[in-house]
Design a protein around this motif. Structure first.
Motif, PDB file in Angstrom:
ATOM      1  N   UNK A  58      24.190  44.222  35.035  1.00 50.08           N
ATOM      2  CA  UNK A  58      22.924  44.961  35.067  1.00 50.08           C
ATOM      3  C   UNK A  58      21.853  44.359  34.173  1.00 50.08           C
ATOM      4  N   UNK A  59      22.241  43.809  33.012  1.00 41.48           N
ATOM      5  CA  UNK A  59      21.247  43.206  32.118  1.00 41.48           C
ATOM      6  C   UNK A  59      20.601  41.983  32.764  1.00 41.48           C
ATOM      7  N   UNK A  60      21.425  41.161  33.430  1.00 40.61           N
ATOM      8  CA  UNK A  60      20.889  39.985  34.111  1.00 40.61           C
ATOM      9  C   UNK A  60      19.980  40.359  35.266  1.00 40.61           C
ATOM     10  N   UNK A  61      20.365  41.382  36.018  1.00 44.27           N
ATOM     11  CA  UNK A  61      19.527  41.840  37.124  1.00 44.27           C
ATOM     12  C   UNK A  61      18.225  42.420  36.599  1.00 44.27           C
ATOM     13  N   UNK A  62      18.293  43.193  35.522  1.00 47.99           N
ATOM     14  CA  UNK A  62      17.073  43.767  34.930  1.00 47.99           C
ATOM     15  C   UNK A  62      16.114  42.661  34.499  1.00 47.99           C
ATOM     16  N   UNK A  63      16.665  41.608  33.893  1.00 43.18           N
ATOM     17  CA  UNK A  63      15.824  40.483  33.466  1.00 43.18           C
ATOM     18  C   UNK A  63      15.176  39.811  34.660  1.00 43.18           C
ATOM     19  N   UNK A  92      17.515  48.983  37.579  1.00 43.18           N
ATOM     20  CA  UNK A  92      16.249  49.588  38.003  1.00 43.18           C
ATOM     21  C   UNK A  92      15.766  50.622  36.991  1.00 43.18           C
ATOM     22  N   UNK A  93      16.696  51.419  36.470  1.00 38.84           N
ATOM     23  CA  UNK A  93      16.326  52.420  35.473  1.00 38.84           C
ATOM     24  C   UNK A  93      15.843  51.765  34.184  1.00 38.84           C
ATOM     25  N   UNK A  94      16.475  50.657  33.804  1.00 34.92           N
ATOM     26  CA  UNK A  94      16.141  49.996  32.541  1.00 34.92           C
ATOM     27  C   UNK A  94      14.731  49.430  32.534  1.00 34.92           C
ATOM     28  N   UNK A  95      14.288  48.916  33.689  1.00 30.31           N
ATOM     29  CA  UNK A  95      12.957  48.280  33.732  1.00 30.31           C
ATOM     30  C   UNK A  95      11.948  49.116  34.524  1.00 30.31           C
ATOM     31  N   UNK A  96      12.355  50.345  34.871  1.00 28.33           N
ATOM     32  CA  UNK A  96      11.450  51.291  35.547  1.00 28.33           C
ATOM     33  C   UNK A  96      10.923  50.745  36.873  1.00 28.33           C
TER      34      UNK A  96
END
Length: 249
Positions: A58-63, A92-96
């Motif tokens: 998820x962190x990589x996708x958020x980035x 998606x939630x992490x980066x709105x």
């Protein structure tokens, strides 16, 4: 004044994902990128830009969403791709970034069906020996290891690519890719003397004919229930609903 171009990322590989990519590629106000997991050797490539491989959780996708200025994330993966869907919801939630989850409707039993619904592949493997001796297994090559301990049943496993071990002791592998036809499924059931079908509740029309043939023959069907989609985001049932959520036609 020109409408700004929206970058839309589709997590795909499904028929619906390709249909959606084709529809969005025709929109002048949209830049579409499809991401494929890379688990199929020769995937059918969708319209628009394509990337293959994971993001690194998820962190990589958020980035990636942030760096590529993605406007909307669409999870159009298989209904059983739980890890990818969970990562999509967290990113998606992490980066709105708005998240749409495209899930084709579940199959519903009708009169004449002999369904045995279970919650996992392990449960399907456990119940299988009590239902037949020659099973058509259409649960995908990655889940075949769950049936490695099944005895007393000859398994005919259908897969796009050759499965990796561990494998069941009595196994025939059919390399095939849908969509499938009723006539083709009847031929498979007859040639391999199938007396029980095992499938996931994938939904959709591409692989549904096997259910109709099992019904015609009066055969039992083990159906693995699909997991619930992540709570985050909006769940839609088809491409038209996605376009409606995006304000496109």
């Amino acid at each position: 004044m020109e409408e700004p171009v929206r970058h839309i990322l589709i997590l795909g590989g499904t028929t619906e994902a390709r249909q959606l990519a084709a529809a969005l590629a025709e929109q002048p106000s949209v830049r579409v990128t499809s991401s494929l997991a890379g688990r199929v050797a020769e995937p059918r490539l969708p319209a628009g830009q394509v990337r293959v491989g994971g993001f690194g959780g998820p962190a990589g996708l958020a980035a990636w969403l942030r760096e590529q200025q993605v406007h909307t994330l669409i999870d159009a993966t298989h209904p059983f791709a739980q890890v990818i869907s969970r990562n999509a919801a967290e990113a998606a939630a992490a980066v709105h970034v708005p998240l749409l989850t495209l899930r084709r409707p579940s199959w519903v039993p009708v009169e004449g069906d002999r369904w045995h619904q279970v919650d996992s592949l392990a449960a399907a493997a456990a119940v299988l020996p009590s239902l037949g001796t020659r099973a058509l297994l259409t649960t995908g090559r990655l889940g075949l290891a769950e049936f490695a301990g099944v005895t007393g049943v000859h398994l005919v496993a259908r897969s796009v690519d050759q499965p990796d071990p561990p494998l069941p002791p009595r196994l025939t592998v059919l390399l095939a890719r849908g969509p499938f036809t009723p006539a083709g499924e009847r031929a498979v059931f007859a040639e391999h003397r199938i007396d029980v079908l095992v499938t996931k509740d994938s939904g959709g029309a591409a692989t549904a004919p096997k259910l109709a043939v099992a019904r015609e023959l009066g055969l039992p069907v083990v159906v693995v229930r699909r997991p619930a989609p992540p709570a985050h985001g909006v769940v839609v049932a088809d491409v038209a609903q996605v376009l409606g959520e995006l304000g496109l036609h």
